[in-house]
Design a protein around this motif. Structure first.
Motif, mmCIF file in Angstrom:
data_model
loop_
_atom_site.group_PDB
_atom_site.id
_atom_site.type_symbol
_atom_site.label_atom_id
_atom_site.label_comp_id
_atom_site.label_asym_id
_atom_site.label_seq_id
_atom_site.Cartn_x
_atom_site.Cartn_y
_atom_site.Cartn_z
ATOM 1 N N ILE A 1 16.132 30.527 16.626
ATOM 2 C CA ILE A 1 17.629 30.774 16.097
ATOM 3 C C ILE A 1 17.409 30.330 14.768
ATOM 4 O O ILE A 1 17.193 29.272 14.301
ATOM 5 C CB ILE A 1 18.579 30.007 16.895
ATOM 6 N N LEU A 2 17.774 31.193 13.876
ATOM 7 C CA LEU A 2 18.210 30.670 12.382
ATOM 8 C C LEU A 2 19.425 30.597 12.203
ATOM 9 O O LEU A 2 20.389 31.479 12.570
ATOM 10 C CB LEU A 2 17.364 31.786 11.443
ATOM 11 N N LEU A 3 19.803 29.417 11.415
ATOM 12 C CA LEU A 3 21.160 29.242 11.143
ATOM 13 C C LEU A 3 21.200 29.226 9.388
ATOM 14 O O LEU A 3 20.489 28.462 8.873
ATOM 15 C CB LEU A 3 21.740 28.070 11.700
ATOM 16 N N ALA A 4 22.194 30.054 8.990
ATOM 17 C CA ALA A 4 22.559 29.856 7.499
ATOM 18 C C ALA A 4 24.067 29.414 7.251
ATOM 19 O O ALA A 4 24.877 30.092 7.318
ATOM 20 C CB ALA A 4 22.267 31.088 6.661
ATOM 21 N N ASP A 5 23.973 27.972 6.716
ATOM 22 C CA ASP A 5 25.143 27.511 6.360
ATOM 23 C C ASP A 5 25.229 26.431 5.630
ATOM 24 O O ASP A 5 23.944 25.458 5.736
ATOM 25 C CB ASP A 5 25.858 26.976 7.779
ATOM 26 N N ASP B 1 28.484 19.386 8.319
ATOM 27 C CA ASP B 1 29.167 19.189 9.467
ATOM 28 C C ASP B 1 29.051 20.319 10.583
ATOM 29 O O ASP B 1 28.839 20.204 11.786
ATOM 30 C CB ASP B 1 30.637 18.986 9.468
ATOM 31 N N ASP B 2 29.180 21.435 9.843
ATOM 32 C CA ASP B 2 28.847 22.779 10.853
ATOM 33 C C ASP B 2 27.709 22.725 11.403
ATOM 34 O O ASP B 2 27.266 22.963 12.425
ATOM 35 C CB ASP B 2 29.074 24.094 9.881
ATOM 36 N N LYS C 1 16.263 27.382 26.485
ATOM 37 C CA LYS C 1 15.759 26.571 25.470
ATOM 38 C C LYS C 1 15.674 27.235 24.124
ATOM 39 O O LYS C 1 15.222 28.328 23.891
ATOM 40 C CB LYS C 1 14.306 26.159 25.949
ATOM 41 N N THR C 2 16.229 26.507 22.987
ATOM 42 C CA THR C 2 16.131 27.081 21.793
ATOM 43 C C THR C 2 15.504 26.225 20.662
ATOM 44 O O THR C 2 15.226 25.210 21.041
ATOM 45 C CB THR C 2 17.687 27.348 21.261
ATOM 46 N N ASN C 3 14.973 26.934 19.481
ATOM 47 C CA ASN C 3 14.396 26.367 18.490
ATOM 48 C C ASN C 3 15.141 26.527 17.049
ATOM 49 O O ASN C 3 15.221 27.882 16.951
ATOM 50 C CB ASN C 3 12.969 26.944 18.531
ATOM 51 N N LEU C 4 15.704 25.671 16.731
ATOM 52 C CA LEU C 4 16.871 25.953 15.520
ATOM 53 C C LEU C 4 16.169 25.756 14.342
ATOM 54 O O LEU C 4 15.535 24.391 14.159
ATOM 55 C CB LEU C 4 17.896 25.302 15.842
ATOM 56 N N ARG C 5 16.341 26.576 13.208
ATOM 57 C CA ARG C 5 15.890 26.313 11.821
ATOM 58 C C ARG C 5 17.135 26.417 11.058
ATOM 59 O O ARG C 5 18.081 27.482 11.319
ATOM 60 C CB ARG C 5 14.852 27.241 11.480
ATOM 61 N N ILE C 6 17.309 25.527 10.007
ATOM 62 C CA ILE C 6 18.588 25.728 9.037
ATOM 63 C C ILE C 6 18.217 26.191 7.808
ATOM 64 O O ILE C 6 17.083 25.378 7.234
ATOM 65 C CB ILE C 6 19.466 24.550 9.210
ATOM 66 N N VAL C 7 19.012 26.916 7.103
ATOM 67 C CA VAL C 7 18.720 27.085 5.632
ATOM 68 C C VAL C 7 20.122 27.023 5.161
ATOM 69 O O VAL C 7 21.235 27.327 5.956
ATOM 70 C CB VAL C 7 18.229 28.549 5.297
ATOM 71 N N ASN C 8 20.267 26.422 3.868
ATOM 72 C CA ASN C 8 21.631 26.142 3.415
ATOM 73 C C ASN C 8 22.372 27.088 2.528
ATOM 74 O O ASN C 8 23.538 26.827 2.097
ATOM 75 C CB ASN C 8 21.305 24.561 2.684
ATOM 76 N N LEU D 1 25.059 33.531 10.638
ATOM 77 C CA LEU D 1 25.505 33.542 9.135
ATOM 78 C C LEU D 1 26.784 33.296 8.779
ATOM 79 O O LEU D 1 27.808 33.871 9.235
ATOM 80 C CB LEU D 1 25.006 35.025 8.714
ATOM 81 N N ASP D 2 26.919 32.118 8.072
ATOM 82 C CA ASP D 2 27.980 31.863 7.515
ATOM 83 C C ASP D 2 28.469 32.800 6.303
ATOM 84 O O ASP D 2 27.982 32.938 5.361
ATOM 85 C CB ASP D 2 28.173 30.248 6.916
ATOM 86 N N LEU D 3 29.819 33.253 6.515
ATOM 87 C CA LEU D 3 30.119 34.444 5.520
ATOM 88 C C LEU D 3 30.592 33.436 4.169
ATOM 89 O O LEU D 3 30.396 34.119 3.134
ATOM 90 C CB LEU D 3 31.826 34.758 5.936
ATOM 91 N N ASN D 4 30.839 32.509 4.076
ATOM 92 C CA ASN D 4 31.234 31.689 2.568
ATOM 93 C C ASN D 4 30.129 30.746 2.506
ATOM 94 O O ASN D 4 29.999 29.668 2.981
ATOM 95 C CB ASN D 4 32.521 30.902 2.899
ATOM 96 N N MET D 5 29.031 31.498 1.512
ATOM 97 C CA MET D 5 27.974 30.172 1.270
ATOM 98 C C MET D 5 27.884 30.364 -0.180
ATOM 99 O O MET D 5 28.237 31.452 -0.950
ATOM 100 C CB MET D 5 26.722 30.794 1.846
ATOM 101 N N PRO D 6 27.460 29.238 -1.051
ATOM 102 C CA PRO D 6 27.112 29.446 -2.459
ATOM 103 C C PRO D 6 25.951 30.192 -2.648
ATOM 104 O O PRO D 6 25.369 30.555 -1.964
ATOM 105 C CB PRO D 6 26.868 28.127 -2.879
ATOM 106 N N ARG D 7 25.956 30.770 -3.938
ATOM 107 C CA ARG D 7 24.794 31.470 -4.525
ATOM 108 C C ARG D 7 24.784 32.877 -4.138
ATOM 109 O O ARG D 7 24.823 33.961 -4.970
ATOM 110 C CB ARG D 7 23.489 30.721 -4.393
#
Lengths: 189, 143
Positions: B3-7, B11-12, B26-33, B55-61
C-alpha cells in the motif's frame, strides 16, 4: 518390560508419508520430507480421502490444494453468474456443495479464511461486475438486467448495486460514458 | 499487499498506519508526503508498484488531482487502483474524480473506528480485484 524409543523425526515422517501415498496408489515423487509432487490429477472427492487419511497422522496439506479448491469455488460462481440465459433459481449452498463434493460449511469457512471475504459477499461482487458489464457492453436497461440476474425487483438490484459500489447503476453508466468521451477527446488532441 | 499512501498530514498518516496494522490482510505500508515526492517515487526504476494508492486530494506542491491525472496518463502506472480521499462530499467532486480515473472515493470519516472499517472494506475488495482477475477499469467505489 519397558522400551524407550528415540525418533529420527524426518525419517519417520517421510516413511509415514510414503506409506500413505502408496495406500492411495498415487504416482508421486518425494521432493524432501515435506514436499510431494503428484503426477496425476486428483478429483475433489479423491482429495478429500487423502486429506482425511493424512489427518489421522496429524499431517495437514498446506497451501496449494486449498488454493485449488478456492479457485474451483470461484470458477463455479463465475460459471453461474456469467450464464448467457437468465440466472437459474438455485440455492447457492446446494449448488456449490453438489458441484464440489464438500459440505457447504467446510467450503464457506475455507473461502473466508483464504480470501478474507465471505462467499455471499463474493457472489454479490461478481453479480455486480456482471451487471456493470451488461450496462456497458450490452446497453441493457436496469429493468432488463435485474430480470436477467434474477433479482426479485428493480429496487432490490439497484439497492444491492448501490451498497456494493456506492453508486447507482445510472451514475455508474454516466461516469463510464464520460470517461470514454474524455479518452476520445485526448486521442483527438 | 503493498500500500502506498500520499498525505502531508502527520496525524492522518498515523491513523492510516494504525488502521492497517489492525486489519486481517497483511499489508506493507509506504508513505510519501506530497505530490512531487509521490511522482518521483512512482517513476523510479525497480520499485515494486503498490497494489493500491491512497491519495489525499489536498497536498502541497502537487495536488492529488494532478497526480491522479498524471498517473492515469502513464502506461506502466495506469493499472494501479487509486483511492482518493477528501473532506469534500459533493456529488460533482466525486463524479469528476471518477471520470479522471480514480477507482475509489472516500469521504473522510469523522472517527478512527469508522476509518478503520472503511479501510478494511477497501483493502478486502481491492484484494478480490487483484486475486480474481476482475476488470479494474470498471472498479468504482464511493464510500
Amino acid at each position: 518390560m519397558k522400551l524407550y524409543v528415540k525418533f529420527n523425526v524426518t525419517a519417520t515422517c517421510k516413511k509415514v508419508l510414503q506409506e500413505q501415498l502408496d495406500k492411495f496408489q498415487l504416482k508421486y515423487d518425494l521432493l524432501g520430507f515435506n514436499e510431494v509432487e503428484i503426477n496425476e490429477d486428483i478429483s475433489p472427492a479423491g482429495m478429500k480421502k487423502i486429506v482425511d487419511g493424512f489427518s489421522q497422522y496429524g499431517i495437514e496439506i498446506i497451501d496449494r490444494p486449498k488454493n485449488l479448491l478456492i479457485q474451483k469455488i470461484k470458477d463455479a460462481i463465475t460459471e453461474l453468474v456469467y450464464m448467457e440465459d437468465r440466472l437459474p433459481v438455485v440455492k447457492i449452498s446446494t449448488y456449490l456443495s453438489e458441484k464440489l463434493g464438500y459440505g457447504y460449511g467446510y467450503i464457506s469457512n475455507l473461502f473466508s479464511e483464504v480470501t478474507f471475504t465471505s462467499i455471499e459477499n463474493y457472489i454479490i461482487l461478481q453479480k455486480t461486475e456482471r451487471a456493470k458489464q451488461l450496462i456497458i457492453t450490452n446497453g441493457l436497461t436496469i429493468t432488463e438486467i435485474a430480470w436477467k440476474l434474477n433479482y426479485s425487483s428493480v429496487a432490490h438490484f439497484s439497492n444491492q448495486f448501490k451498497s456494493a459500489t456506492g453508486l447507482t447503476p445510472t451514475a455508474f453508466q454516466r461516469i463510464i460514458n464520460k470517461r470514454r468521451e474524455a479518452l476520445i477527446n485526448v486521442e483527438i488532441d | 499487499m503493498h500500500i502506498l499512501l500520499a498525505d502531508d498530514d502527520e496525524d492522518d498518516c498515523l491513523f492510516f498506519k494504525e488502521a492497517f496494522e489492525d486489519i486481517k490482510i497483511k499489508t506493507n505500508l509506504r508513505i510519501v508526503n506530497d505530490g512531487v515526492e509521490l511522482m518521483n517515487y512512482l517513476t523510479r526504476t525497480g520499485i515494486k508498484l503498490p497494489h493500491i494508492l491512497f491519495l489525499d486530494l489536498n497536498m502541497p506542491r502537487k495536488s492529488g488531482l494532478d497526480c491522479l491525472v498524471e498517473i492515469k496518463s502513464m502506461k506502466h502506472l495506469r493499472d494501479i487502483p487509486i483511492a482518493i480521499y477528501s473532506t469534500s462530499a459533493s456529488e460533482a467532486d466525486i463524479e469528476d474524480t471518477f471520470v479522471k480515473g480514480a477507482n475509489i472515493y472516500i469521504k473522510k470519516p469523522g472517527d478512527f473506528g469508522a476509518l478503520k472499517k472503511t479501510l478494511e472494506q477497501i483493502v478486502t475488495i481491492n484484494w478480490q480485484y487483484h486475486t480474481s482477475g476482475l476488470n479494474k477499469e470498471h472498479f468504482l467505489l464511493s464510500i
